[in-house]
Design a protein around this motif. Sequence first.
Motif, PDB file in Angstrom:
ATOM      1  N   ALA A  39     -12.100  -9.878 -36.417  1.00 54.52           N
ATOM      2  CA  ALA A  39     -12.203 -10.981 -37.371  1.00 54.52           C
ATOM      3  C   ALA A  39     -12.783 -12.226 -36.715  1.00 54.52           C
ATOM      4  O   ALA A  39     -13.490 -13.011 -37.346  1.00 54.52           O
ATOM      5  CB  ALA A  39     -10.818 -11.277 -37.962  1.00 54.52           C
ATOM      6  N   TYR A  40     -12.474 -12.394 -35.467  1.00 54.59           N
ATOM      7  CA  TYR A  40     -12.988 -13.552 -34.742  1.00 54.59           C
ATOM      8  C   TYR A  40     -14.509 -13.482 -34.610  1.00 54.59           C
ATOM      9  O   TYR A  40     -15.226 -14.460 -34.803  1.00 54.59           O
ATOM     10  CB  TYR A  40     -12.347 -13.623 -33.360  1.00 54.59           C
ATOM     11  CG  TYR A  40     -12.767 -14.827 -32.551  1.00 54.59           C
ATOM     12  CD1 TYR A  40     -13.817 -14.718 -31.634  1.00 54.59           C
ATOM     13  CD2 TYR A  40     -12.139 -16.053 -32.715  1.00 54.59           C
ATOM     14  CE1 TYR A  40     -14.222 -15.807 -30.901  1.00 54.59           C
ATOM     15  CE2 TYR A  40     -12.543 -17.152 -31.979  1.00 54.59           C
ATOM     16  CZ  TYR A  40     -13.586 -17.019 -31.070  1.00 54.59           C
ATOM     17  OH  TYR A  40     -13.992 -18.098 -30.341  1.00 54.59           O
ATOM     18  N   LEU A  41     -15.007 -12.287 -34.338  1.00 48.60           N
ATOM     19  CA  LEU A  41     -16.455 -12.131 -34.189  1.00 48.60           C
ATOM     20  C   LEU A  41     -17.173 -12.243 -35.520  1.00 48.60           C
ATOM     21  O   LEU A  41     -18.255 -12.829 -35.619  1.00 48.60           O
ATOM     22  CB  LEU A  41     -16.762 -10.791 -33.525  1.00 48.60           C
ATOM     23  CG  LEU A  41     -16.351 -10.649 -32.052  1.00 48.60           C
ATOM     24  CD1 LEU A  41     -16.641  -9.231 -31.560  1.00 48.60           C
ATOM     25  CD2 LEU A  41     -17.093 -11.661 -31.194  1.00 48.60           C
ATOM     26  N   SER A  44     -17.783 -15.711 -36.570  1.00 48.58           N
ATOM     27  CA  SER A  44     -18.442 -16.548 -35.581  1.00 48.58           C
ATOM     28  C   SER A  44     -19.895 -16.809 -35.959  1.00 48.58           C
ATOM     29  O   SER A  44     -20.574 -15.933 -36.466  1.00 48.58           O
ATOM     30  CB  SER A  44     -18.374 -15.884 -34.202  1.00 48.58           C
ATOM     31  OG  SER A  44     -19.187 -16.593 -33.288  1.00 48.58           O
ATOM     32  N   GLU A  45     -20.354 -17.998 -35.655  1.00 52.22           N
ATOM     33  CA  GLU A  45     -21.750 -18.335 -35.899  1.00 52.22           C
ATOM     34  C   GLU A  45     -22.684 -17.640 -34.927  1.00 52.22           C
ATOM     35  O   GLU A  45     -23.909 -17.628 -35.102  1.00 52.22           O
ATOM     36  CB  GLU A  45     -21.947 -19.860 -35.770  1.00 52.22           C
ATOM     37  CG  GLU A  45     -21.678 -20.388 -34.361  1.00 52.22           C
ATOM     38  CD  GLU A  45     -21.855 -21.895 -34.266  1.00 52.22           C
ATOM     39  OE1 GLU A  45     -21.090 -22.607 -34.941  1.00 52.22           O
ATOM     40  OE2 GLU A  45     -22.751 -22.321 -33.534  1.00 52.22           O
ATOM     41  N   HIS A  46     -22.114 -17.066 -33.885  1.00 47.20           N
ATOM     42  CA  HIS A  46     -22.944 -16.414 -32.871  1.00 47.20           C
ATOM     43  C   HIS A  46     -23.288 -14.976 -33.239  1.00 47.20           C
ATOM     44  O   HIS A  46     -24.096 -14.349 -32.564  1.00 47.20           O
ATOM     45  CB  HIS A  46     -22.219 -16.438 -31.512  1.00 47.20           C
ATOM     46  CG  HIS A  46     -21.890 -17.816 -31.040  1.00 47.20           C
ATOM     47  ND1 HIS A  46     -22.860 -18.699 -30.609  1.00 47.20           N
ATOM     48  CD2 HIS A  46     -20.705 -18.469 -30.965  1.00 47.20           C
ATOM     49  CE1 HIS A  46     -22.285 -19.839 -30.250  1.00 47.20           C
ATOM     50  NE2 HIS A  46     -20.969 -19.724 -30.479  1.00 47.20           N
ATOM     51  N   LEU A  47     -22.682 -14.486 -34.294  1.00 45.46           N
ATOM     52  CA  LEU A  47     -22.986 -13.122 -34.738  1.00 45.46           C
ATOM     53  C   LEU A  47     -24.122 -13.197 -35.762  1.00 45.46           C
ATOM     54  O   LEU A  47     -23.956 -13.707 -36.861  1.00 45.46           O
ATOM     55  CB  LEU A  47     -21.743 -12.478 -35.349  1.00 45.46           C
ATOM     56  CG  LEU A  47     -21.877 -11.008 -35.738  1.00 45.46           C
ATOM     57  CD1 LEU A  47     -22.141 -10.153 -34.502  1.00 45.46           C
ATOM     58  CD2 LEU A  47     -20.614 -10.552 -36.448  1.00 45.46           C
ATOM     59  N   LYS A  48     -25.271 -12.683 -35.406  1.00 47.67           N
ATOM     60  CA  LYS A  48     -26.456 -12.738 -36.257  1.00 47.67           C
ATOM     61  C   LYS A  48     -27.000 -11.321 -36.449  1.00 47.67           C
ATOM     62  O   LYS A  48     -27.284 -10.634 -35.444  1.00 47.67           O
ATOM     63  CB  LYS A  48     -27.543 -13.633 -35.631  1.00 47.67           C
ATOM     64  CG  LYS A  48     -27.118 -15.068 -35.419  1.00 47.67           C
ATOM     65  CD  LYS A  48     -26.845 -15.789 -36.740  1.00 47.67           C
ATOM     66  CE  LYS A  48     -26.501 -17.253 -36.516  1.00 47.67           C
ATOM     67  NZ  LYS A  48     -26.228 -17.956 -37.794  1.00 47.67           N
ATOM     68  N   ASP A  49     -27.096 -10.921 -37.701  1.00 45.64           N
ATOM     69  CA  ASP A  49     -27.646  -9.596 -38.023  1.00 45.64           C
ATOM     70  C   ASP A  49     -26.896  -8.493 -37.279  1.00 45.64           C
ATOM     71  O   ASP A  49     -27.504  -7.553 -36.726  1.00 45.64           O
ATOM     72  CB  ASP A  49     -29.142  -9.520 -37.714  1.00 45.64           C
ATOM     73  CG  ASP A  49     -29.950 -10.536 -38.511  1.00 45.64           C
ATOM     74  OD1 ASP A  49     -29.557 -10.801 -39.666  1.00 45.64           O
ATOM     75  OD2 ASP A  49     -30.929 -11.070 -37.968  1.00 45.64           O
TER      76      ASP A  49
END
Length: 267
Positions: A39-41, A44-49
């Motif tokens: 859930a944290y990932l 996160s804004e760092h997870l893209k596509d």
Amino acid sequence: MRRRKSRSICLTRTENRCLLPVRTFSRGDSRWCYDIRKAYLEGSEHLKDDCLTIRCDVTVMKEIHGEEAMVPPSDLHQHLGDLLKNQDAAYLTFQVGAQRFSAHRCVLAARSSVFKAELLGAMEESSSGHIEICDMEADAFKSLLHFIYTDSVPPVLDVVMAGHLLVAADRYNIGRLKQICEDKMGNNIDANMVATSLALAEQHGCHGLKEACFQFLASPSNLEAMMASEGYEHLKSSCPSVFKELIARVLPAEWNAAKDIVMTMWK
């Protein structure tokens, strides 16, 4: 030198931004891992596509086993003791009673301000290679030289010799030897020697020894035994002031009149 192994991990989108803090793993850790909740990932804004860039910086500190250099203890006293024993280049002699001792002028001057004044100053002894000492026992002078060269007293130092050495140490201004002898006498007070110890303490400024003697004589039985000893008469004749102080301390406070009467006996 011992260093622990460590691991550090940092999750980033760019090389300058960390998603999670750095964690260090040590040898005591049960497992080397870092739990990250799904859930944290996902939030996160760092997870893209559905892609995530992870950067791991790992530093491994190895144990280094080196033999430490063991510095041996100082053996200067042994070398100087051998110098005294072998009498190498000892051009100074002392006549003490029937015995003659050889020594080194520079060593004595370095260890005693009195010897320095006598041997390197304008005194008569400074120009002579032979010095006679008439008021000291040969064994005491031998022990004095031993201490000057080795900074140690004989392994077996009895109270009588400690008294002789205390006088010699005070005469030649060797403070450490004087303190050693004072402690030896103060820790071995008995009825036969307490009068002599008290006289020496008064004559040579040994306040700790003097107080130890007074505490020993605070017992009536010890005081009575001291009065029957050989040193009692010498104490009265040689140190009347300390004898008065002794009377003032051992008599009860309510006997002030008696103290005054006794004190007049030595005026």
